[in-house]
Design a protein around this motif. Structure first.
Motif, PDB file in Angstrom:
ATOM      1  N   GLU A  63      11.286 -16.431 -36.133  1.00 12.94           N
ATOM      2  CA  GLU A  63      12.576 -15.725 -35.675  1.00 12.94           C
ATOM      3  C   GLU A  63      13.457 -16.344 -34.537  1.00 12.94           C
ATOM      4  O   GLU A  63      12.852 -16.559 -33.626  1.00 12.94           O
ATOM      5  CB  GLU A  63      12.545 -14.032 -35.719  1.00 12.94           C
ATOM      6  CG  GLU A  63      13.704 -13.417 -35.341  1.00 12.94           C
ATOM      7  CD  GLU A  63      13.731 -11.776 -35.242  1.00 12.94           C
ATOM      8  OE1 GLU A  63      14.322 -11.005 -35.761  1.00 12.94           O
ATOM      9  OE2 GLU A  63      12.642 -11.440 -34.697  1.00 12.94           O
ATOM     10  N   ILE A  64      14.685 -16.429 -34.574  1.00  6.17           N
ATOM     11  CA  ILE A  64      15.345 -17.024 -33.429  1.00  6.17           C
ATOM     12  C   ILE A  64      15.915 -15.893 -32.446  1.00  6.17           C
ATOM     13  O   ILE A  64      16.185 -14.929 -32.947  1.00  6.17           O
ATOM     14  CB  ILE A  64      16.708 -17.803 -33.886  1.00  6.17           C
ATOM     15  CG1 ILE A  64      16.299 -19.128 -35.011  1.00  6.17           C
ATOM     16  CG2 ILE A  64      17.389 -18.399 -32.641  1.00  6.17           C
ATOM     17  CD1 ILE A  64      15.270 -19.989 -34.575  1.00  6.17           C
ATOM     18  N   ARG A  69      15.698 -19.681 -28.972  1.00  6.38           N
ATOM     19  CA  ARG A  69      14.227 -20.020 -28.963  1.00  6.38           C
ATOM     20  C   ARG A  69      13.709 -19.391 -30.560  1.00  6.38           C
ATOM     21  O   ARG A  69      13.987 -18.250 -30.667  1.00  6.38           O
ATOM     22  CB  ARG A  69      13.520 -19.762 -28.205  1.00  6.38           C
ATOM     23  CG  ARG A  69      13.374 -20.678 -26.836  1.00  6.38           C
ATOM     24  CD  ARG A  69      12.302 -19.954 -25.536  1.00  6.38           C
ATOM     25  NE  ARG A  69      11.980 -18.759 -26.096  1.00  6.38           N
ATOM     26  CZ  ARG A  69      10.587 -18.285 -25.672  1.00  6.38           C
ATOM     27  NH1 ARG A  69      10.210 -18.836 -24.577  1.00  6.38           N
ATOM     28  NH2 ARG A  69      10.051 -17.141 -25.871  1.00  6.38           N
ATOM     29  N   GLY A  70      12.753 -20.434 -30.993  1.00  3.97           N
ATOM     30  CA  GLY A  70      11.939 -19.757 -32.150  1.00  3.97           C
ATOM     31  C   GLY A  70      10.765 -19.076 -31.567  1.00  3.97           C
ATOM     32  O   GLY A  70      10.086 -19.667 -30.873  1.00  3.97           O
ATOM     33  N   VAL A  71      10.804 -17.706 -32.105  1.00  5.26           N
ATOM     34  CA  VAL A  71       9.562 -17.041 -31.797  1.00  5.26           C
ATOM     35  C   VAL A  71       8.712 -16.763 -33.133  1.00  5.26           C
ATOM     36  O   VAL A  71       9.275 -16.258 -34.215  1.00  5.26           O
ATOM     37  CB  VAL A  71       9.643 -15.660 -31.135  1.00  5.26           C
ATOM     38  CG1 VAL A  71       8.773 -14.913 -30.699  1.00  5.26           C
ATOM     39  CG2 VAL A  71      10.551 -15.952 -29.976  1.00  5.26           C
ATOM     40  N   ASP A  94      -0.081 -12.506 -42.832  1.00  3.84           N
ATOM     41  CA  ASP A  94      -1.071 -12.053 -41.501  1.00  3.84           C
ATOM     42  C   ASP A  94      -0.532 -12.632 -40.421  1.00  3.84           C
ATOM     43  O   ASP A  94      -0.888 -12.132 -39.075  1.00  3.84           O
ATOM     44  CB  ASP A  94      -2.463 -12.206 -41.676  1.00  3.84           C
ATOM     45  CG  ASP A  94      -2.898 -11.567 -42.871  1.00  3.84           C
ATOM     46  OD1 ASP A  94      -2.561 -10.542 -43.173  1.00  3.84           O
ATOM     47  OD2 ASP A  94      -4.117 -11.947 -43.486  1.00  3.84           O
ATOM     48  N   GLY A  95       0.128 -13.802 -40.373  1.00  3.70           N
ATOM     49  CA  GLY A  95       0.684 -14.511 -39.116  1.00  3.70           C
ATOM     50  C   GLY A  95       1.893 -15.467 -39.465  1.00  3.70           C
ATOM     51  O   GLY A  95       2.508 -15.312 -40.559  1.00  3.70           O
ATOM     52  N   SER A 133       9.792 -24.855 -42.872  1.00  3.31           N
ATOM     53  CA  SER A 133       9.951 -24.124 -41.614  1.00  3.31           C
ATOM     54  C   SER A 133      11.065 -23.225 -41.940  1.00  3.31           C
ATOM     55  O   SER A 133      12.187 -23.357 -42.367  1.00  3.31           O
ATOM     56  CB  SER A 133      10.428 -24.934 -40.350  1.00  3.31           C
ATOM     57  OG  SER A 133       9.529 -25.818 -39.955  1.00  3.31           O
ATOM     58  N   LEU A 134      10.747 -21.615 -41.752  1.00  5.77           N
ATOM     59  CA  LEU A 134      11.798 -20.817 -42.305  1.00  5.77           C
ATOM     60  C   LEU A 134      12.058 -20.149 -40.764  1.00  5.77           C
ATOM     61  O   LEU A 134      11.228 -19.642 -40.008  1.00  5.77           O
ATOM     62  CB  LEU A 134      11.048 -19.806 -42.850  1.00  5.77           C
ATOM     63  CG  LEU A 134      10.624 -20.257 -44.401  1.00  5.77           C
ATOM     64  CD1 LEU A 134       9.686 -19.258 -45.141  1.00  5.77           C
ATOM     65  CD2 LEU A 134      11.828 -21.033 -45.338  1.00  5.77           C
ATOM     66  N   PHE A 135      13.384 -19.898 -40.670  1.00  8.05           N
ATOM     67  CA  PHE A 135      13.892 -19.391 -39.514  1.00  8.05           C
ATOM     68  C   PHE A 135      14.797 -18.289 -39.795  1.00  8.05           C
ATOM     69  O   PHE A 135      15.755 -18.455 -40.450  1.00  8.05           O
ATOM     70  CB  PHE A 135      14.638 -20.342 -38.374  1.00  8.05           C
ATOM     71  CG  PHE A 135      13.855 -21.542 -38.119  1.00  8.05           C
ATOM     72  CD1 PHE A 135      13.331 -21.456 -37.042  1.00  8.05           C
ATOM     73  CD2 PHE A 135      13.973 -22.617 -38.799  1.00  8.05           C
ATOM     74  CE1 PHE A 135      12.411 -22.542 -36.644  1.00  8.05           C
ATOM     75  CE2 PHE A 135      13.190 -23.734 -38.350  1.00  8.05           C
ATOM     76  CZ  PHE A 135      12.545 -23.781 -37.200  1.00  8.05           C
ATOM     77  N   TRP A 136      14.529 -17.311 -39.227  1.00  4.87           N
ATOM     78  CA  TRP A 136      15.349 -15.938 -39.361  1.00  4.87           C
ATOM     79  C   TRP A 136      16.061 -15.581 -38.011  1.00  4.87           C
ATOM     80  O   TRP A 136      15.717 -15.769 -37.180  1.00  4.87           O
ATOM     81  CB  TRP A 136      14.529 -14.651 -39.712  1.00  4.87           C
ATOM     82  CG  TRP A 136      14.096 -14.323 -41.139  1.00  4.87           C
ATOM     83  CD1 TRP A 136      14.801 -13.798 -41.928  1.00  4.87           C
ATOM     84  CD2 TRP A 136      12.758 -14.948 -41.555  1.00  4.87           C
ATOM     85  NE1 TRP A 136      13.927 -14.027 -43.202  1.00  4.87           N
ATOM     86  CE2 TRP A 136      12.975 -14.574 -42.801  1.00  4.87           C
ATOM     87  CE3 TRP A 136      11.908 -16.015 -41.011  1.00  4.87           C
ATOM     88  CZ2 TRP A 136      11.856 -15.104 -43.676  1.00  4.87           C
ATOM     89  CZ3 TRP A 136      10.794 -16.003 -41.900  1.00  4.87           C
ATOM     90  CH2 TRP A 136      10.681 -15.673 -43.217  1.00  4.87           C
TER      91      TRP A 136
END
Length: 138
Positions: A63-64, A69-71, A94-95, A133-136
């Protein structure tokens, strides 16, 4: 004899390197797909990244945050659809990492986190590991 001893030492060094000591989470199977979810902690994530070259697909999920930053995040609902758009895998991760072995073909990955759905297409080819890579965004 000396050559054999040297070869044994090289093999043993590989077994005792940091990435080798880290344990991969257990693999699971649904239908024709084998997968691992996890990546919690640096040892486990390092082990998963090291193993990724032997898996069809590595999915990273983050998640941005407010600073851009990506967390890494966990608890993502993942569905994998085949070329006919039939669901062939459904799992909660799970992660922040998922390793997936799937037969060659075209797939759609649907990932849901906090009510936000992301869809991505991926083509799996024999011997050609893919990374998704997936970013929310909040």
């Amino acid at each position: 004899m000396r050559r054999l001893v040297i070869q044994c030492l090289i093999v043993c060094a590989g077994f005792f390197s940091g990435a080798s000591l880290a344990q991969l989470p257990l693999s699971k199977t649904q239908g024709d797909l084998t997968f691992i979810t996890g990546g919690i902690g640096s040892d486990e994530s390092s082990a998963m990244f090291a193993a990724a070259k032997k898996w069809s697909l590595l999915i990273e999920m983050s998640e941005i945050d407010g600073s851009g930053r990506g967390v890494w995040i966990a608890g993502i609902d993942i569905r994998v659809l085949n070329a006919k758009q039939q669901s062939i895998l459904g799992v909660v991760c799970d992660g922040p990492l998922m390793l997936l072995n799937a037969p060659p073909g075209q797939y759609t990955v649907e990932a849901s986190y906090q009510g936000k759905l992301l869809k991505r297409s991926v083509v799996i080819k024999e011997g050609d590991p893919q990374k998704l890579s997936l970013f929310w965004r909040p």
